[in-house]
Design a protein around this motif. Sequence first.
Motif, PDB file in Angstrom:
ATOM      1  N   GLY A  68       0.824  -1.190  -0.091  1.00 38.50           N
ATOM      2  CA  GLY A  68       0.072  -0.051  -0.008  1.00 38.50           C
ATOM      3  C   GLY A  68       0.708   1.430  -0.030  1.00 38.50           C
ATOM      4  O   GLY A  68       0.724   2.301  -0.700  1.00 38.50           O
ATOM      5  N   THR A  69       1.751   1.193   0.579  1.00 35.20           N
ATOM      6  CA  THR A  69       3.088   2.091   0.846  1.00 35.20           C
ATOM      7  C   THR A  69       4.300   1.793   1.162  1.00 35.20           C
ATOM      8  O   THR A  69       4.562   0.845   1.771  1.00 35.20           O
ATOM      9  CB  THR A  69       2.621   3.326   1.884  1.00 35.20           C
ATOM     10  N   PHE A 120      -5.472   3.468  -1.270  1.00 33.61           N
ATOM     11  CA  PHE A 120      -4.778   2.916  -0.122  1.00 33.61           C
ATOM     12  C   PHE A 120      -5.332   3.999   1.234  1.00 33.61           C
ATOM     13  O   PHE A 120      -5.810   3.264   2.469  1.00 33.61           O
ATOM     14  CB  PHE A 120      -3.406   3.215  -0.194  1.00 33.61           C
ATOM     15  N   ASP A 121      -5.264   5.282   0.946  1.00 32.82           N
ATOM     16  CA  ASP A 121      -5.833   6.274   2.076  1.00 32.82           C
ATOM     17  C   ASP A 121      -7.173   5.903   2.390  1.00 32.82           C
ATOM     18  O   ASP A 121      -7.532   6.111   3.719  1.00 32.82           O
ATOM     19  CB  ASP A 121      -5.403   7.551   1.546  1.00 32.82           C
ATOM     20  N   HIS A 122      -8.188   5.899   1.504  1.00 36.96           N
ATOM     21  CA  HIS A 122      -9.437   5.511   1.695  1.00 36.96           C
ATOM     22  C   HIS A 122     -10.031   3.994   2.109  1.00 36.96           C
ATOM     23  O   HIS A 122     -10.952   4.072   2.823  1.00 36.96           O
ATOM     24  CB  HIS A 122     -10.383   6.383   0.467  1.00 36.96           C
ATOM     25  N   PHE A 144      -7.870   1.423   3.159  1.00 37.37           N
ATOM     26  CA  PHE A 144      -7.180   0.660   3.954  1.00 37.37           C
ATOM     27  C   PHE A 144      -6.379   1.220   5.187  1.00 37.37           C
ATOM     28  O   PHE A 144      -6.595   0.721   6.244  1.00 37.37           O
ATOM     29  CB  PHE A 144      -5.907  -0.201   3.211  1.00 37.37           C
ATOM     30  N   ALA A 145      -5.785   2.494   4.973  1.00 35.28           N
ATOM     31  CA  ALA A 145      -5.431   3.284   6.075  1.00 35.28           C
ATOM     32  C   ALA A 145      -6.266   3.603   7.050  1.00 35.28           C
ATOM     33  O   ALA A 145      -5.539   3.576   8.276  1.00 35.28           O
ATOM     34  CB  ALA A 145      -4.548   4.434   5.428  1.00 35.28           C
ATOM     35  N   PRO A 180      -0.166   1.148   9.704  1.00 40.79           N
ATOM     36  CA  PRO A 180       0.294   1.277   8.428  1.00 40.79           C
ATOM     37  C   PRO A 180       0.814   0.230   7.872  1.00 40.79           C
ATOM     38  O   PRO A 180       0.797  -0.055   6.877  1.00 40.79           O
ATOM     39  CB  PRO A 180       1.588   2.386   8.643  1.00 40.79           C
ATOM     40  N   ALA A 210      -2.015  -2.243   7.106  1.00 43.07           N
ATOM     41  CA  ALA A 210      -2.906  -1.540   5.797  1.00 43.07           C
ATOM     42  C   ALA A 210      -2.069  -1.875   4.990  1.00 43.07           C
ATOM     43  O   ALA A 210      -2.673  -2.081   3.757  1.00 43.07           O
ATOM     44  CB  ALA A 210      -3.132  -0.029   6.174  1.00 43.07           C
ATOM     45  N   SER A 211      -0.817  -1.523   4.582  1.00 39.39           N
ATOM     46  CA  SER A 211       0.120  -1.699   3.412  1.00 39.39           C
ATOM     47  C   SER A 211      -0.199  -3.054   2.874  1.00 39.39           C
ATOM     48  O   SER A 211      -0.084  -3.456   1.801  1.00 39.39           O
ATOM     49  CB  SER A 211       1.586  -1.419   3.932  1.00 39.39           C
ATOM     50  N   TYR A 248      -3.540  -4.047   1.608  1.00 40.90           N
ATOM     51  CA  TYR A 248      -3.602  -3.430   0.125  1.00 40.90           C
ATOM     52  C   TYR A 248      -2.688  -4.415  -0.854  1.00 40.90           C
ATOM     53  O   TYR A 248      -3.493  -4.837  -1.599  1.00 40.90           O
ATOM     54  CB  TYR A 248      -2.804  -2.121   0.036  1.00 40.90           C
TER      55      TYR A 248
END
Length: 375
Positions: A36-37, A334-336, A338-339, A344, A347-348, A351
């Motif tokens: 995700g990031t 990702f921000d909407h 999963f995050a 972090p 969430a990453s 994703y």
Amino acid sequence: MPVYVGSAAPPPPRLLSLDVFRGATVAAMVLVNNPGTWRAVYPPLRHAAWHGVTPTDAIFPFFLFIVGVAIPLALRPRRTDPHGAAVVAKIVRRSAVIFGLGLLLHAVPWFQWDTLRIPGVLQRIAVCYLLAALVFVTTTWRAQVVTTAMLLLAYWGAMTLIPVPGYGAGDLSPAGNLAGYVDRTVLGAHVWRVDPRYDPEGILSTVPALATTLIGVLAGQWLRSSRAPRTLAAGLASGGVAGVAIGSVWSLVFPLNKALWTSSYAVFMAGVALLALAACYGVIEIRGHRAWTRPFAALGVNALALFFLSTLVARLLGLIRVGTPGVNLHAVLFDHLFAPWAAPVQASLAYALAYVGVWWAVMWVLYRRHIVLRV
């Protein structure tokens, strides 16, 4: 009957255990390449910083090993094939297409040829497939063993004995190693932008990567023999134990390093791949436990297509701007989605798993419709 898109004729019957191994490997490739990031990556999904290995460092050598295994299952030696010249032409054409697809991934969307990175994952697959297939169709297995050993020893000697201007001989640092010096000298601006001191899929390090592929070729010939299935599995496992042991001992003087594809790394990872294939073969082909295999086989039969398409779409997600200037579609998703509900790193990872899931669904549709995308 399967529909083979991009092929004039269907290939020989597939080995399910190899398709499952390939499917699991390409799923792992997609997973590690699409967090995700990049600021928060699940630790086992990171490459080793330099020397040493993580689980992620096994993925690419696994894939090259699998490429090698598939060669004897799909081709016959030219000396026993009346259509040998046509086979060689097919090998060259397929390699050129795969190499071109790799360049396309680097070129999209700006096509800046003056700085286009020439090496890459698909490019290394293409070169290793080309050379390994040509070695297979023109030589005996004994010659292939000798060739593999010579490649590994020659690379070891070159990396430790040939001096690099300003650094001397045997310097295996990112800036001082011979492979990086060759890439900078020959390719100039056409190297990896993340760290232009070296290219992880560069010119000289493709030599031991070819050895990894040739070990797969030897394993494929072993599987194609008329020996009993249990003997085949035992042979793979024995070779795997030997590879891990030799690679581990060799690493004491030539460290395991994925970026440099050191000879110890090539042998060690080929050993682990042999063990993994032996396990798949034993469970699927010998014990007959096949009910769980279809999700992995769905990915394995279209592995190259999956890697290319998933990489291309991921690149486009990073280029499409949405709403706020400078914010791309990948970041918005990702921000909407999963995050907001996880830390972090989690969430990453979520994703990345979701991205793999989306592509699994696409490949499952192709699999159910018996569509195989080939180059």
